[in-house]
Design a protein around this motif. Structure first.
Motif, PDB file in Angstrom:
ATOM      1  N   HIS A 125       0.808  -1.228   0.000  1.00  0.00           N
ATOM      2  CA  HIS A 125       0.000   0.000   0.000  1.00  0.00           C
ATOM      3  C   HIS A 125       0.841   1.279   0.000  1.00  0.00           C
ATOM      4  CE1 HIS A 125       0.571   0.699   4.421  1.00  0.00           C
ATOM      5  NE2 HIS A 125       0.701  -0.613   4.429  1.00  0.00           N
ATOM      6  N   ASP A 138       6.529   1.382   5.776  1.00  0.00           N
ATOM      7  CA  ASP A 138       5.326   0.567   5.942  1.00  0.00           C
ATOM      8  C   ASP A 138       4.469   0.664   4.677  1.00  0.00           C
ATOM      9  OD1 ASP A 138       2.897  -0.566   6.576  1.00  0.00           O
ATOM     10  OD2 ASP A 138       2.498   0.696   8.318  1.00  0.00           O
ATOM     11  N   GLY A 139       4.367  -0.440   3.954  1.00  0.00           N
ATOM     12  CA  GLY A 139       3.600  -0.446   2.709  1.00  0.00           C
ATOM     13  C   GLY A 139       4.452  -0.036   1.524  1.00  0.00           C
ATOM     14  N   GLU A 157      -4.928   1.283   2.832  1.00  0.00           N
ATOM     15  CA  GLU A 157      -4.845   0.068   3.646  1.00  0.00           C
ATOM     16  C   GLU A 157      -5.048   0.395   5.114  1.00  0.00           C
ATOM     17  OE1 GLU A 157      -2.557  -3.019   6.042  1.00  0.00           O
ATOM     18  OE2 GLU A 157      -2.311  -0.875   5.947  1.00  0.00           O
ATOM     19  N   GLU A 158      -4.586   1.564   5.541  1.00  0.00           N
ATOM     20  CA  GLU A 158      -4.513   1.883   6.969  1.00  0.00           C
ATOM     21  C   GLU A 158      -5.858   2.266   7.592  1.00  0.00           C
ATOM     22  OE1 GLU A 158      -1.913   1.339   8.666  1.00  0.00           O
ATOM     23  OE2 GLU A 158      -0.106   1.634   7.484  1.00  0.00           O
ATOM     24  N   HIS A 186       6.838  -6.698   3.007  1.00  0.00           N
ATOM     25  CA  HIS A 186       6.375  -5.722   4.004  1.00  0.00           C
ATOM     26  C   HIS A 186       7.329  -5.763   5.190  1.00  0.00           C
ATOM     27  CE1 HIS A 186       3.645  -3.440   6.577  1.00  0.00           C
ATOM     28  NE2 HIS A 186       2.885  -3.203   5.512  1.00  0.00           N
ATOM     29  N   GLN A 238       7.179  -4.955  11.316  1.00  0.00           N
ATOM     30  CA  GLN A 238       6.483  -4.103  12.297  1.00  0.00           C
ATOM     31  C   GLN A 238       6.444  -4.736  13.672  1.00  0.00           C
ATOM     32  OE1 GLN A 238       2.879  -3.500   9.564  1.00  0.00           O
ATOM     33  NE2 GLN A 238       3.067  -1.504  10.535  1.00  0.00           N
ATOM     34  N   HIS A 263      -2.978  -7.327   6.614  1.00  0.00           N
ATOM     35  CA  HIS A 263      -2.286  -6.755   5.451  1.00  0.00           C
ATOM     36  C   HIS A 263      -3.157  -6.949   4.216  1.00  0.00           C
ATOM     37  CE1 HIS A 263       1.495  -5.942   7.464  1.00  0.00           C
ATOM     38  NE2 HIS A 263       1.434  -7.134   8.026  1.00  0.00           N
TER      39      HIS A 263
HETATM   40 ZN   LIG Z   1       1.388  -1.739   6.080  1.00  0.00          ZN
END
Ligand SMILES: [Zn+2]
Length: 435
Positions: free
Chosen positions: A99, A110-111, A142-143, A206, A209, A373
């Motif tokens: 994303h 992130d993404g 996505e978030e 990805h 995290q 995800h």
């Molecule tokens: Zn993400």
């Protein structure tokens, strides 16, 4: 507030080593940091669904992809789509993506890293065509930041961006549909964004995290599945009364009951491998220093890759809450807010990813993703798989989010081995999806 990458010395950013992969890895990092500068907020990164900086982001990625013959478009859900042609016409396609939207005050990876890595893999093919089209997808959302609903981009690819979702409003009263129109796209063309039956699979790189890979000192992991999730609310009921005049043996304290149970939650989760359980929020009423709480409301979040184990844990914790309340002469109410099943990644792709990770000289570690995800949504329709990269400090959703050049290099190597394996696999090229 600051941009990701601030504080990194020029020598760190420019420590370009001699080999081709490390040079490419350095470029991937530079590109992620560049995309982080396309932001709605001055001085920090925030890029929500179809906000103006998303257009700059699309234009930048198109500038990278067009020189090597990719056909670029933005679909009606605002997803970036860049197709790298196959060796022959009418070939099927492999989708690689992640994303492009971010949380407020976000990091650079992130993404975004998953999209930038996909482009780097195509560049590393150096004009070589494979038996399948490779489509790079940068999901628009996505978030869930702008509309409070996540996965708008990937839902369009599986045909689930429906009328109800199009009608959801942001805080300014703009609907998903209006946002699409304002960006210059046509919501009636959303069905054309849906993946067709020619898709062989979906791959997503990805950042992890989390702290697991760092703890194991590993660069990469093959994701075997995305944990299922239960979210509940428990309300412990007691009797509010004066904190000074009510003796200890004559009170019914809702917070004290809740606290005992929170300890149980932690103990139960620690006893089961892979189980995580969290009380993330607690609210007491009436909420005064000199009043015994009459009510304590708590949230519970339980996750595991096995729906059965997750279900048993929720039942156990619920039973223990009831027993504890009965013992204390009080009661507890509960309601389920969410029960989302686990999603397995495709076993064939998982095996191929493990082989590819081994070829890079790394141990092929398998792990579960505790977070949702886009791959979880795509898995509804096409064989899907994910590769995690170590996240230094386990930090994400923060400008301090980072990756190492070495790990990005390993991810590129892994991706290239994987593409070679898939290109030469008769089993893969004959597969069918559920479209
Ligand atoms: Zn993400």
């Amino acid at each position: 507030m600051r941009f990701p990458g601030d504080g990194l010395s020029t020598s760190e950013l420019e420590s370009v080593q001699t080999t081709e992969i490390t040079t490419r890895a350095a470029e991937v990092i530079h590109r992620c940091l560049r995309l982080a500068s396309f932001s709605e907020d001055p001085g920090s990164t925030r890029r929500t669904f179809l906000s103006p900086p998303m257009r700059e982001c699309h234009q930048e990625i198109a500038r990278w992809m067009e020189p090597f013959g990719a056909q670029v478009r933005i679909d009606a859900a605002g997803n970036f789509r860049g197709a790298y042609p196959a060796a022959q016409p009418k070939a099927r396609r492999l989708v690689i993506g992640s994303h492009l939207d971010t949380v407020p005050n976000a990091g650079a990876y992130d993404g975004i890293l998953g999209v930038v890595l996909a482009v780097a893999l195509l560049e590393e093919l150096r004009g070589r065509r494979l038996p399948f089209v490779i489509e790079v997808v940068g999901f628009s959302e996505e978030e869930g930041v702008r509309f409070g609903t996540p996965f708008i981009g990937s839902r369009a690819l599986v045909g689930r961006l429906d009328e109800e979702l199009l009608g959801v409003l942001d805080t300014r009263g703009i609907s998903v549909r209006n946002a699409i129109e304002q960006f210059g796209l046509n919501p009636t063309e959303i069905p054309q964004a849906t993946l067709q039956s020619d898709v062989l699979g979906y791959l997503e790189f990805h950042i992890e995290q989390g702290p697991v890979l760092e703890n194991l000192n590993l660069s990469l992991a093959a994701v075997e599945g995305i944990a299922g999730q239960s979210r509940l609310e428990f309300t412990f009921l007691g009797r509010a009364n004066h904190a000074g005049t009510t003796p200890m043996h004559l009170r019914c304290d809702a917070i004290a009951g809740a606290a005992e149970w929170i300890g149980t939650v932690e103990r139960v989760a620690r006893e089961v491998s892979g189980l995580v359980a969290t009380v993330g929020k607690i609210e007491a009423k009436p909420g005064a220093t000199n009043v015994i709480a009459g009510e304590a409301r708590l949230t519970l979040d339980v996750r595991h890759i096995s729906d059965e184990i997750r279900g048993r844990a929720v039942e156990d914790l619920s039973r223990q809450a009831q027993a504890l309340a009965a013992r204390r002469g009080s009661s507890v109410r509960e309601s389920t807010l969410l029960s989302q099943p686990a999603v397995a990644m495709d076993s064939f792709l998982l095996g191929e990813i493990e082989k590819a990770i081994s070829k890079t000289g790394c141990k092929p570690h398998r792990m579960v993703s505790g977070a949702g995800h886009d791959a979880m949504i795509l898995a509804e329709k096409v064989p899907s798989a994910m590769i995690f990269l170590r996240t230094p400090g386990g930090i994400s959703h923060d400008p301090a989010e980072s990756v190492t050049q070495n790990d990005v290099g390993k991810a590129i190597e892994c991706g290239l081995y994987l593409l070679d394996q898939l290109a030469s696999s008769p089993e893969f090229n004959k597969r069918t999806n559920r479209a």
